[in-house]
Write an enzyme that holds these catalytic residues in place. Sequence first.
Site, PDB file in Angstrom:
ATOM      1  N   SER A  14      25.060  82.923 -14.238  1.00 29.52           N
ATOM      2  CA  SER A  14      25.199  81.488 -13.936  1.00 29.52           C
ATOM      3  C   SER A  14      26.535  80.894 -14.390  1.00 29.52           C
ATOM      4  CB  SER A  14      24.061  80.709 -14.600  1.00 29.52           C
ATOM      5  OG  SER A  14      24.252  79.327 -14.352  1.00 29.52           O
ATOM      6  N   LYS A  61      11.795  76.800  -9.595  1.00 28.94           N
ATOM      7  CA  LYS A  61      11.952  75.429  -9.084  1.00 28.94           C
ATOM      8  C   LYS A  61      10.624  74.802  -8.651  1.00 28.94           C
ATOM      9  CE  LYS A  61      16.711  76.015  -7.703  1.00 28.94           C
ATOM     10  NZ  LYS A  61      17.738  76.055  -6.680  1.00 28.94           N
ATOM     11  N   ASP A  97      20.061  69.990  -5.050  1.00 28.82           N
ATOM     12  CA  ASP A  97      20.540  71.066  -4.166  1.00 28.82           C
ATOM     13  C   ASP A  97      20.811  70.547  -2.746  1.00 28.82           C
ATOM     14  OD1 ASP A  97      20.508  73.160  -6.001  1.00 28.82           O
ATOM     15  OD2 ASP A  97      18.442  73.711  -5.549  1.00 28.82           O
ATOM     16  N   ALA A 118      12.970  81.203   3.103  1.00 33.47           N
ATOM     17  CA  ALA A 118      12.029  80.089   2.949  1.00 33.47           C
ATOM     18  C   ALA A 118      11.726  79.821   1.477  1.00 33.47           C
ATOM     19  CB  ALA A 118      10.743  80.407   3.704  1.00 33.47           C
TER      20      ALA A 118
HETATM   21  P1  NDP Z   1      13.682  82.104  -3.805  1.00 33.92           P
HETATM   22  O1  NDP Z   1      13.282  83.214  -4.702  1.00 33.92           O
HETATM   23  O2  NDP Z   1      12.945  80.824  -3.869  1.00 33.92           O
HETATM   24  O3  NDP Z   1      13.604  82.629  -2.264  1.00 33.92           O
HETATM   25  C1  NDP Z   1      14.115  83.870  -1.928  1.00 33.92           C
HETATM   26  C2  NDP Z   1      14.139  84.057  -0.407  1.00 33.92           C
HETATM   27  O4  NDP Z   1      14.776  85.316  -0.146  1.00 33.92           O
HETATM   28  C3  NDP Z   1      12.755  84.114   0.249  1.00 33.92           C
HETATM   29  O5  NDP Z   1      12.812  83.535   1.520  1.00 33.92           O
HETATM   30  C4  NDP Z   1      12.524  85.634   0.369  1.00 33.92           C
HETATM   31  O6  NDP Z   1      11.717  85.989   1.453  1.00 33.92           O
HETATM   32  C5  NDP Z   1      13.930  86.108   0.683  1.00 33.92           C
HETATM   33  N1  NDP Z   1      14.075  87.517   0.350  1.00 33.92           N
HETATM   34  C6  NDP Z   1      14.053  88.077  -0.883  1.00 33.92           C
HETATM   35  N2  NDP Z   1      14.225  89.410  -0.781  1.00 33.92           N
HETATM   36  C7  NDP Z   1      14.344  89.689   0.536  1.00 33.92           C
HETATM   37  C8  NDP Z   1      14.551  90.886   1.278  1.00 33.92           C
HETATM   38  N3  NDP Z   1      14.673  92.068   0.667  1.00 33.92           N
HETATM   39  N4  NDP Z   1      14.664  90.802   2.625  1.00 33.92           N
HETATM   40  C9  NDP Z   1      14.569  89.613   3.253  1.00 33.92           C
HETATM   41  N5  NDP Z   1      14.357  88.424   2.613  1.00 33.92           N
HETATM   42  C10 NDP Z   1      14.254  88.475   1.278  1.00 33.92           C
HETATM   43  O7  NDP Z   1      15.235  81.877  -4.041  1.00 33.92           O
HETATM   44  P2  NDP Z   1      16.117  80.542  -3.873  1.00 33.92           P
HETATM   45  O8  NDP Z   1      15.888  79.984  -2.511  1.00 33.92           O
HETATM   46  O9  NDP Z   1      15.944  79.643  -5.044  1.00 33.92           O
HETATM   47  O10 NDP Z   1      17.598  81.153  -3.984  1.00 33.92           O
HETATM   48  C11 NDP Z   1      18.093  82.003  -2.968  1.00 33.92           C
HETATM   49  C12 NDP Z   1      19.570  82.285  -3.234  1.00 33.92           C
HETATM   50  O11 NDP Z   1      20.309  81.077  -3.146  1.00 33.92           O
HETATM   51  C13 NDP Z   1      19.836  82.857  -4.628  1.00 33.92           C
HETATM   52  O12 NDP Z   1      20.782  83.880  -4.505  1.00 33.92           O
HETATM   53  C14 NDP Z   1      20.415  81.677  -5.394  1.00 33.92           C
HETATM   54  O13 NDP Z   1      21.293  82.090  -6.411  1.00 33.92           O
HETATM   55  C15 NDP Z   1      21.148  80.941  -4.280  1.00 33.92           C
HETATM   56  N6  NDP Z   1      21.292  79.505  -4.555  1.00 33.92           N
HETATM   57  C16 NDP Z   1      22.544  78.955  -4.533  1.00 33.92           C
HETATM   58  C17 NDP Z   1      22.716  77.614  -4.761  1.00 33.92           C
HETATM   59  C18 NDP Z   1      24.098  77.041  -4.739  1.00 33.92           C
HETATM   60  O14 NDP Z   1      24.286  75.941  -5.274  1.00 33.92           O
HETATM   61  N7  NDP Z   1      25.061  77.695  -4.127  1.00 33.92           N
HETATM   62  C19 NDP Z   1      21.590  76.706  -5.060  1.00 33.92           C
HETATM   63  C20 NDP Z   1      20.302  77.380  -5.002  1.00 33.92           C
HETATM   64  C21 NDP Z   1      20.184  78.724  -4.770  1.00 33.92           C
HETATM   65  P3  NDP Z   1      10.135  86.342   1.258  1.00 33.92           P
HETATM   66  O15 NDP Z   1       9.427  85.042   1.290  1.00 33.92           O
HETATM   67  O16 NDP Z   1       9.876  87.218   2.432  1.00 33.92           O
HETATM   68  O17 NDP Z   1      10.005  87.063  -0.072  1.00 33.92           O
END
Ligand code: NDP
Length: 271
Positions: A14, A61, A97, A118
């Site tokens: 982070s 979150k 966000d 999602a």
């Molecule tokens: P979540 O854990 O809430 O969601 C993760 C998502 O990734 C789900 O839709 C999940 O799908 C999908 N996923 C995980 N593994 C796989 C895979 N192997 N293949 C396909 N889909 C996959 O995470 P967040 O939404 O909170 O964060 C996501 C990313 O965004 C992180 O890397 C985070 O660091 C970044 N982020 C950046 C921000 C910024 O300010 N730039 C702010 C917030 C987040 P499924 O439902 O199928 O498991």
Amino acid sequence: MRYFGVIGSPIHHSLSPLIHNFLFSYLGISAHYDKFDIPSPSLLASTLQSLSGANITLPYKEEVFGLCDEVRGFAQEVEAINTVLCRNQKLYGFNTDGLGFWECIKNLELKTALVLGAGGSARAIAMMLKKQGVDTMIYNRTPSKVDFFRSRGIGVLETLEVKEVDLLVHTTSVGLDGKSLPYQQEKLQSLVSKAKYVFDVIYPSQKGIVGIDQFRDFFLSRPKTAFLGLSNQGMDGLEMLLYQAFFAFEIFCDGQYCFEELKALFYNSLK
Ligand code: NDP
């Protein structure tokens, strides 16, 4: 001295402590911001209560939404919290966000968008796009996790169809290693080629950035994320990270400093 922090797991990557501590120090505020790697949600409430305020990241979150005594503003629509203010043993939840994302793209002409993923970030992004009048669709690997979006009037793609869209947003957590893609490369390549603009919430991984000078070098010459490697244009999530942090800082300081002021101050230090 007041204490703040970012809570999540994993959290070692982070950049939030760097951003907030730079602002506290520059503005002469007696406060410190740290990282809290919490392996279990059972420790969330006590950690939050020990701080004046916090940012929440993956995977907590949605969990923190349920812990707040009061949820304010856009977070009520998103039902996911990335910023908490702790006052008199009460927890006030916010979501910055969506605002941070919108600041990055607000000058683009957008009618349609497709969001990949999602999770918590997809919720904030899709709800903000909808709020701004952009016709938004979503696609996720696990279909059962899209009910939130469907119930809020956001279209859901059952299969990853190649569609022409103004904006394609990647929000999955795949790609933090700088090379992995969430879905089949050929499919993603076709999607990217049909999109006017491409946005990746992920920012390139970085190691050993401890001060503003190292951050400046990284900011000015960072590599492409794996997803943006499919395109000859696009924006990564680093500015979104900064913008959501400035909105959170505004909340931590009770509005004493506004977003524009904090943005100008931080960007001037990168020159
Ligand atoms: P979540 O854990 O809430 O969601 C993760 C998502 O990734 C789900 O839709 C999940 O799908 C999908 N996923 C995980 N593994 C796989 C895979 N192997 N293949 C396909 N889909 C996959 O995470 P967040 O939404 O909170 O964060 C996501 C990313 O965004 C992180 O890397 C985070 O660091 C970044 N982020 C950046 C921000 C910024 O300010 N730039 C702010 C917030 C987040 P499924 O439902 O199928 O498991």
